[in-house]
Enzyme design. Sequence first.
Site, short mmCIF file in Angstrom:
data_model
loop_
_atom_site.label_atom_id
_atom_site.label_comp_id
_atom_site.label_asym_id
_atom_site.label_seq_id
_atom_site.Cartn_x
_atom_site.Cartn_y
_atom_site.Cartn_z
N TYR A 98 -3.58 32.74 -35.64
CA TYR A 98 -2.32 32.01 -35.48
C TYR A 98 -1.20 32.96 -35.07
O TYR A 98 -1.29 34.18 -35.24
CB TYR A 98 -1.94 31.25 -36.76
CG TYR A 98 -1.42 32.10 -37.89
CD1 TYR A 98 -0.05 32.39 -38.00
CD2 TYR A 98 -2.28 32.60 -38.85
CE1 TYR A 98 0.42 33.16 -39.05
CE2 TYR A 98 -1.81 33.36 -39.90
CZ TYR A 98 -0.45 33.65 -39.99
OH TYR A 98 0.02 34.42 -41.02
N CYS A 99 -0.15 32.37 -34.51
CA CYS A 99 1.09 33.07 -34.20
C CYS A 99 2.21 32.10 -34.59
O CYS A 99 2.03 31.29 -35.48
CB CYS A 99 1.15 33.52 -32.75
SG CYS A 99 1.12 32.16 -31.56
N SER A 100 3.33 32.17 -33.90
CA SER A 100 4.44 31.25 -34.23
C SER A 100 4.08 29.81 -33.93
O SER A 100 4.27 28.93 -34.77
CB SER A 100 5.70 31.64 -33.46
OG SER A 100 6.13 32.92 -33.86
#
Length: 166
Positions: A98-100
């Site tokens: 995941y990221c933002s």
Amino acid sequence: MFEQLKKIKLVFFLFPLTLLGQENLAELLEKYNEGTIPYISIEKLKTDFDNILLLDAREIEEYKVSHIKDAFYIGHQKFDIMDVYKHLADKHTKIVVYCSLGIRSEEIAEKIAHEGFINVYNLYGGIFEWKNLGNEIVTKNNKPTSKIHAYSQEWGTWLKAGEKVF
């Protein structure tokens, strides 16, 4: 006078749409992602949480503010596949990156899949959607927090819950 009021109402109605680029999350992800890595929903992640390796593909400054509990930092700009190998050896392990929002994480997930890991997913909506849906995030000391790094003013518009940090 009536025409001026109509114009003012129209501006107030359209301004939030222009701020968000007139997109919803699905449109945003479709615009920036290739779709090479399957998404996993937050609901599905929560049901499988104990059986996955959760990897945070944001920058270290973002991770230090907060992250999803039990997630390992692997970064984006300085990503090194050896960091993945430090956490597991079995290429069949379910990996969620995941990221933002789910854009940078697709790029990192592609690199992981290219190494032969066969069970790699991209978290739909990233940590922003995780927090928007009321889920807990923690500090580098594993303490619950409401603070979340919003990446930038523009991308931060997608974060609706929590306290934005830049």
